[in-house]
Enzyme design. Structure first.
Site, PDB file in Angstrom:
ATOM      1  N   PRO A 105       0.794  -1.232   0.000  1.00 21.46           N
ATOM      2  CG  PRO A 105      -0.114  -1.129   2.121  1.00 21.46           C
ATOM      3  CD  PRO A 105       0.521  -2.076   1.157  1.00 21.46           C
ATOM      4  CG  ASN A 106      -0.377   4.357   1.158  1.00 21.94           C
ATOM      5  OD1 ASN A 106      -1.316   4.859   0.563  1.00 21.94           O
ATOM      6  ND2 ASN A 106      -0.493   3.858   2.367  1.00 21.94           N
ATOM      7  NE  ARG A 157       0.628  13.658  -1.255  1.00 22.02           N
ATOM      8  CZ  ARG A 157      -0.080  13.142  -2.252  1.00 22.02           C
ATOM      9  NH1 ARG A 157       0.193  11.924  -2.685  1.00 22.02           N
ATOM     10  NH2 ARG A 157      -1.059  13.819  -2.804  1.00 22.02           N
ATOM     11  CE1 TYR A 194       9.211   5.110   3.128  1.00 21.57           C
ATOM     12  CE2 TYR A 194       7.730   6.989   3.026  1.00 21.57           C
ATOM     13  CZ  TYR A 194       8.138   5.810   3.629  1.00 21.57           C
ATOM     14  OH  TYR A 194       7.467   5.341   4.731  1.00 21.57           O
ATOM     15  CG  ASN A 212       8.396  -1.943   0.413  1.00 20.21           C
ATOM     16  OD1 ASN A 212       7.816  -2.020   1.497  1.00 20.21           O
ATOM     17  ND2 ASN A 212       9.028  -0.852   0.016  1.00 20.21           N
ATOM     18  CB  ALA A 257       1.547   0.465   6.424  1.00 25.88           C
ATOM     19  CD  GLU A 288      10.457  -7.690   6.443  1.00 26.76           C
ATOM     20  OE1 GLU A 288      10.696  -8.793   6.979  1.00 26.76           O
ATOM     21  OE2 GLU A 288      10.078  -6.695   7.069  1.00 26.76           O
ATOM     22  CG  HIS A 331      11.093  -2.511   5.066  1.00 28.94           C
ATOM     23  ND1 HIS A 331       9.735  -2.402   4.859  1.00 28.94           N
ATOM     24  CD2 HIS A 331      11.295  -3.667   5.735  1.00 28.94           C
ATOM     25  CE1 HIS A 331       9.140  -3.437   5.399  1.00 28.94           C
ATOM     26  NE2 HIS A 331      10.059  -4.235   5.937  1.00 28.94           N
ATOM     27  NE  ARG A 348      10.414   6.029   8.694  1.00 35.14           N
ATOM     28  CZ  ARG A 348       9.474   5.881   7.745  1.00 35.14           C
ATOM     29  NH1 ARG A 348       9.577   4.898   6.871  1.00 35.14           N
ATOM     30  NH2 ARG A 348       8.464   6.718   7.680  1.00 35.14           N
TER      31      ARG A 348
HETATM   32  O1  CA2 Z   1      10.637   1.864   4.003  1.00 36.32           O
HETATM   33  C1  CA2 Z   1       9.775   1.206   3.391  1.00 36.32           C
HETATM   34  O2  CA2 Z   1       9.947   0.762   2.262  1.00 36.32           O
HETATM   35  C2  CA2 Z   1       8.406   0.979   4.032  1.00 36.32           C
HETATM   36  O3  CA2 Z   1       8.001  -0.353   3.747  1.00 36.32           O
HETATM   37  C3  CA2 Z   1       7.458   1.983   3.379  1.00 36.32           C
HETATM   38  C4  CA2 Z   1       6.060   1.988   3.980  1.00 36.32           C
HETATM   39  C5  CA2 Z   1       6.123   2.107   5.507  1.00 36.32           C
HETATM   40  O4  CA2 Z   1       4.832   1.993   6.053  1.00 36.32           O
HETATM   41  C6  CA2 Z   1       7.029   1.055   6.107  1.00 36.32           C
HETATM   42  O5  CA2 Z   1       7.084   1.248   7.514  1.00 36.32           O
HETATM   43  C7  CA2 Z   1       8.427   1.154   5.545  1.00 36.32           C
HETATM   44  C8  CA2 Z   1       5.273   3.181   3.424  1.00 36.32           C
HETATM   45  C9  CA2 Z   1       5.059   3.105   1.955  1.00 36.32           C
HETATM   46  C10 CA2 Z   1       4.367   4.358   1.501  1.00 36.32           C
HETATM   47  O6  CA2 Z   1       5.275   5.066   0.695  1.00 36.32           O
HETATM   48  C11 CA2 Z   1       5.037   6.378   0.445  1.00 36.32           C
HETATM   49  C12 CA2 Z   1       5.884   6.989  -0.437  1.00 36.32           C
HETATM   50  C13 CA2 Z   1       5.722   8.313  -0.725  1.00 36.32           C
HETATM   51  C14 CA2 Z   1       4.709   9.030  -0.122  1.00 36.32           C
HETATM   52  C15 CA2 Z   1       3.859   8.433   0.767  1.00 36.32           C
HETATM   53  C16 CA2 Z   1       4.022   7.085   1.036  1.00 36.32           C
END
Ligand code: CA2
Length: 148
Positions: A10-11, A18, A23, A79, A82, A103, A105, A112
């Site tokens: 997701p996302n 963003r 990221y 990946n 969340a 896995e 990230h 974090r």
């Molecule tokens: O660090 C990672 O790759 C995560 O898997 C990314 C997830 C986060 O919930 C994990 O804790 C760590 C979030 C992915 C959403 O990515 C976005 C990218 C740009 C803007 C908003 C969200």
């Protein structure tokens, strides 16, 4: 030639649009190109997917387990976003499908918030990679080439 399935949860479709301080500025389309290059280097074909839906990810993991058993899949770079921190369903899917999962990230989740420190994926993953930015995808594909 075997396939590497890169699954994004997701996302991650928002990547590059963003939170660039966390990221980076690379988009998911750029990540797909990076993965395609890494797969070509290691003699894999790439299957690259993203979903915001837990059940769809579960279905794809089941499909991956069947492909791995048939000898056509080297493994999954996953990946889970969340869902990493919430999903017993994804944990059970990986275990039930007996599929080789790396896995992944982008960020170092351990540096974090505390709620990102626990992963339901790690106990059923073959390996875990975090904090290398989007280059982690290429490193995970190289890792699969080394162990698959
Ligand atoms: O660090 C990672 O790759 C995560 O898997 C990314 C997830 C986060 O919930 C994990 O804790 C760590 C979030 C992915 C959403 O990515 C976005 C990218 C740009 C803007 C908003 C969200």
């Amino acid at each position: 030639m075997s396939t590497v399935l890169v699954l994004n949860g997701p996302n991650l479709n928002l990547l590059g649009t963003r939170e660039p301080e966390v990221y980076g500025a690379t988009t998911l389309a750029d990540v797909e190109k990076l993965c395609a290059q890494a797969c070509a280097q290691h003699g894999f074909t790439l299957d690259f997917r993203q979903s915001n839906h837990e059940g769809e990810l579960v279905g794809w993991l089941h499909e991956a387990g069947r492909a791995q058993a048939a000898g056509t899949l080297a493994g999954v770079v996953f990946n889970a976003g969340a869902y990493t921190h919430t999903s017993v369903a994804l944990h059970d899917a990986i275990k039930g499908a007996a599929v080789r999962v790396i896995e992944l990230h982008i960020s170092n989740v351990h540096a974090r918030e505390a709620f990102r420190h626990h992963s339901y994926i790690s106990p059923v993953a073959r390996a875990v990679m975090a904090g290398f930015g989007v280059q982690g995808y290429a490193l995970a594909i190289a890792g699969l080439a080394a162990i698959a």
